[in-house]
Design a protein around this motif. Structure first.
Motif, PDB file in Angstrom:
ATOM      1  N   GLY A  65       0.780  -1.243   0.000  1.00 35.06           N
ATOM      2  CA  GLY A  65       0.000   0.000   0.000  1.00 35.06           C
ATOM      3  C   GLY A  65       0.811   1.293   0.000  1.00 35.06           C
TER       4      GLY A  65
ATOM      5  N   ASN B 116       2.355   4.893  -1.391  1.00 37.96           N
ATOM      6  CA  ASN B 116       1.684   5.991  -2.081  1.00 37.96           C
ATOM      7  C   ASN B 116       2.609   6.624  -3.101  1.00 37.96           C
ATOM      8  OD1 ASN B 116      -0.660   5.779  -0.386  1.00 37.96           O
ATOM      9  ND2 ASN B 116       0.649   6.607   1.234  1.00 37.96           N
TER      10      ASN B 116
ATOM     11  N   ASP C 163     -11.676   1.959  -2.127  1.00 44.47           N
ATOM     12  CA  ASP C 163     -11.589   0.642  -1.484  1.00 44.47           C
ATOM     13  C   ASP C 163     -12.838  -0.205  -1.758  1.00 44.47           C
ATOM     14  OD1 ASP C 163      -9.232  -0.180  -0.333  1.00 44.47           O
ATOM     15  OD2 ASP C 163      -9.439   1.165   1.382  1.00 44.47           O
TER      16      ASP C 163
ATOM     17  N   TYR D  94     -11.001   7.821  -0.324  1.00 46.01           N
ATOM     18  CA  TYR D  94     -10.251   6.592   0.002  1.00 46.01           C
ATOM     19  C   TYR D  94     -11.235   5.448   0.263  1.00 46.01           C
ATOM     20  CZ  TYR D  94      -6.736   3.814   2.657  1.00 46.01           C
ATOM     21  OH  TYR D  94      -5.889   2.841   3.129  1.00 46.01           O
TER      22      TYR D  94
END
Ligand code: ARG
Length: 584
Positions: free
Chosen positions: A121, A123, A311, A307
């Motif tokens: 994960g 960025n 998801d 976000y």
């Protein structure tokens, strides 16, 4: 069948014969390993419903099992605990079976699932930090573990490439007239740092970044081009970082890949009648229960997705395109609530029926001050500096290159040991707890560390090599294992617990079960080896039997390190020790 299952089966048969409910027949490892190997507490649980004395029930059960030759001893202790010790013959026979099995007696998952592991994960445009390290290390181990247990695993890095940070950096590039396409990763990170500092202070800049983000998401061509360049550069860097850590992904998808599906999520919410328009934004309310829960914002008033939305859309993509049956996420525990919201909204939307969604929240990596680990000047410690630090530490205890072990060999060894130090430390405690990043401790060659296990393996390699060189004690597939002393018995019993350890680690998504097991196994081997000479064994059969269990232990230790994501060098070296320092 695992050893517990074999013993359970025997108990179940006895319970059944006596008309006792077999669900009470379960055995477990003994609470007093000095007295017995396994125990069954079923007689105590049965006493109440049957209105009988537990000792009387236990006596009936024992009467039925006492002639079983696989048990060396079976006794009733205290108010009605049944304690069993296995016979040496039975243990030896089990070890022979385990040694002949490719998977050392570990059961294959009888109903394998399609599991998606979401870890890493990182960025885009932000340097990777220790949090991304933990996620990568834990996820990689679970990936190897679940595959070994027979699941169909697909790993996805889920790159953070679609949020406001992208807008911030593009806005800054535009404002400063920077040539985006000439930036390298370090420069991109610097631009982001500056942009984020400006946005913190300046409302107008923040607003502008939001607008740029929305335009980017909406397909603005100029912004998309810059974004693509930045994303590619970041991905190359991220791959390199994870490569150094020996962490691998099947998919390098990101938030941006589900952009189209985000719109679909809004449609689904609308059709389900759960989409609300609130202050310009589109939201889904969650059931508040006894604690207030903020709603999930699917689309902000400027049109941008959140976000949460990416998801949720990713879940739909994974179910629809990747046929996911289980999705497991690995992030810092500070995101626990985010995932609670995402899972609840997903359920309301009905987009992943009968798919298991699980979030594994881990503790933070801290500095000596107990706060999240930072560089000396207070910045975020990035992943690649951290690996370098660990390598420098390990290099201190490595010898200079020699004729036998050249620079290439030593460098590779330093790398293997440094990664082992970092990873084992990360995986040695319960995942939910954080730990203090203390290189001095976890690069040590003794104690519960990665390098210690690597040494334990190298030591067995050396034992095996020497016996092969002398040729006198070579082993073959026909070599049988026999038990001649307590330490051999203890080591064998440890080996017989492997299946249980692997299954627990999988079921609890907890690699620390493996690191514990690995450490205990290495220690059992050490006691065994001190008590059981090989070269000077009483007979050639005994020497061969010991070599056989030594080799089996080595193979299992190598497998365990592999499941933790750690390599096992054939030979380990240590500064100050003789050049061929195989006998540690
Ligand atoms: N990019 C996020 C972060 O750095 C982590 C992503 C975790 N995975 C997910 N599906 N949300 O915090």
């Amino acid at each position: 069948m695992s050893i517990e299952e074999v013993i359970n089966f025997k108990f179940e048969k006895a319970f059944d014969k006596l008309g006792y409910d077999t669900k009470f027949a379960t055995v477990k490892g003994s609470d007093r390993p000095d007295l017995s190997d396994f125990q069954c507490n079923g007689a105590l649980a049965l006493a109440k419903p049957l209105g009988k004395n537990p000792r009387e029930i236990a006596t009936n059960i024992v009467e039925n099992l006492k002639f079983d030759e696989d048990f060396e001893k079976i006794s009733i202790d205290g108010p009605g605990f049944i304690n069993v010790s296995l016979s040496s013959g039975f243990i030896a026979q089990n070890i022979n079976t385990i040694a002949a099995d490719k998977k050392f007696g570990v059961n294959n998952n009888p109903s394998p699932l399609n599991v998606i592991l979401d870890f890493g994960g990182p960025n885009v445009a932000k340097a990777m930090h220790v949090g991304h390290l933990r996620s990568g290390v834990i996820g990689e181990s679970v990936q190897r573990l679940m595959r070994f247990a027979g699941n169909n695993v697909t790993s996805d890095v889920h790159l953070g490439d679609w949020g406001t940070p992208m807008g911030m950096i593009i806005a800054e590039i535009e404002n400063e007239g920077i040539d985006a396409f000439a930036l390298n990763v370090q420069e991109i990170t610097n631009v982001y740092k500056k942009a984020s500092a400006i946005c913190k202070e300046d409302d107008k800049a923040r607003e502008n970044a939001r607008i740029v983000t929305a335009k980017l998401q909406d397909g603005d061509e100029k912004y998309r081009k810059i974004w693509q360049y930045i994303r590619d550069a970041s991905v190359a860097d991220v791959k390199e970082n994870y490569e150094r850590l020996d962490v691998h992904f099947d998919l390098f998808l990101g938030e941006s890949d589900v952009h189209e599906i985000c719109a679909e999520i809004l449609e689904i919410a609308k059709s389900k009648g759960i989409l609300e328009h609130d202050d310009g934004a589109y939201i889904i309310r969650l059931d508040e229960g006894n604690k207030p829960k903020p709603p999930v914002i699917l689309q902000k008033s400027d049109g941008g997705y959140t976000y949460h939305t990416t998801d949720i859309a990713t879940i739909l993509m994974r179910v629809r395109d990747l046929k996911a049956q289980e999705i497991i996420y690995f992030t810092d525990a500070r995101q626990n609530f985010h995932f609670e919201q995402v899972f609840e909204a997903t359920e309301k939307l009905g987009i992943a029926p009968s798919v298991k969604l699980k979030h594994v929240g881990f503790g933070t990596v801290n500095g000596a001050d107990g706060k999240p680990f930072k560089t000396r000047d207070g910045g975020v410690m990035n992943l690649s500096d951290l690996i370098d630090l660990s390598k420098d530490k390990v290099a201190e205890s490595m010898p200079e290159p020699s004729e036998e072990y050249n620079k290439g060999y030593i460098d590779n060894l330093i790398n293997q040991v440094a990664i082992a130090a970092i990873k084992f430390q990360d995986l040695k405690n319960n995942i939910a707890s954080g730990y203090v990043f203390e290189l001095d401790d976890f690069a040590k060659f003794e104690g519960k560390t990665g390098p210690y296990i690597q040494y334990a393996i190298a030591r067995i390699n050396s034992i095996l090599r020497k016996s092969a060189e002398t040729g006198s004690n070579s082993i073959s597939d026909n070599t049988t294992f026999v038990i001649t002393n307590k330490e051999e018995r203890d080591l064998a019993l440890k080996i017989m617990q492997l299946n249980n350890a692997v299954n627990r680690a999988v079921n609890e998504t907890e690699p620390s079960v493996l690191s514990d097991y690995t450490y205990n196994l290495a220690q059992s081997f050490s006691s065994f080896y001190n008590a059981s000479p090989i070269k000077d064994a009483e007979s050639a059969e005994i020497a061969q039997s010991r070599l056989k269990i030594a080799k089996l232990t080595r193979d299992i230790l190598v497998l365990m390190l592999d499941l933790l994501g750690i390599e096992a060098p054939e030979v380990m070296l240590k500064r100050g020790a003789p050049a061929t320092a195989n006998d540690i």
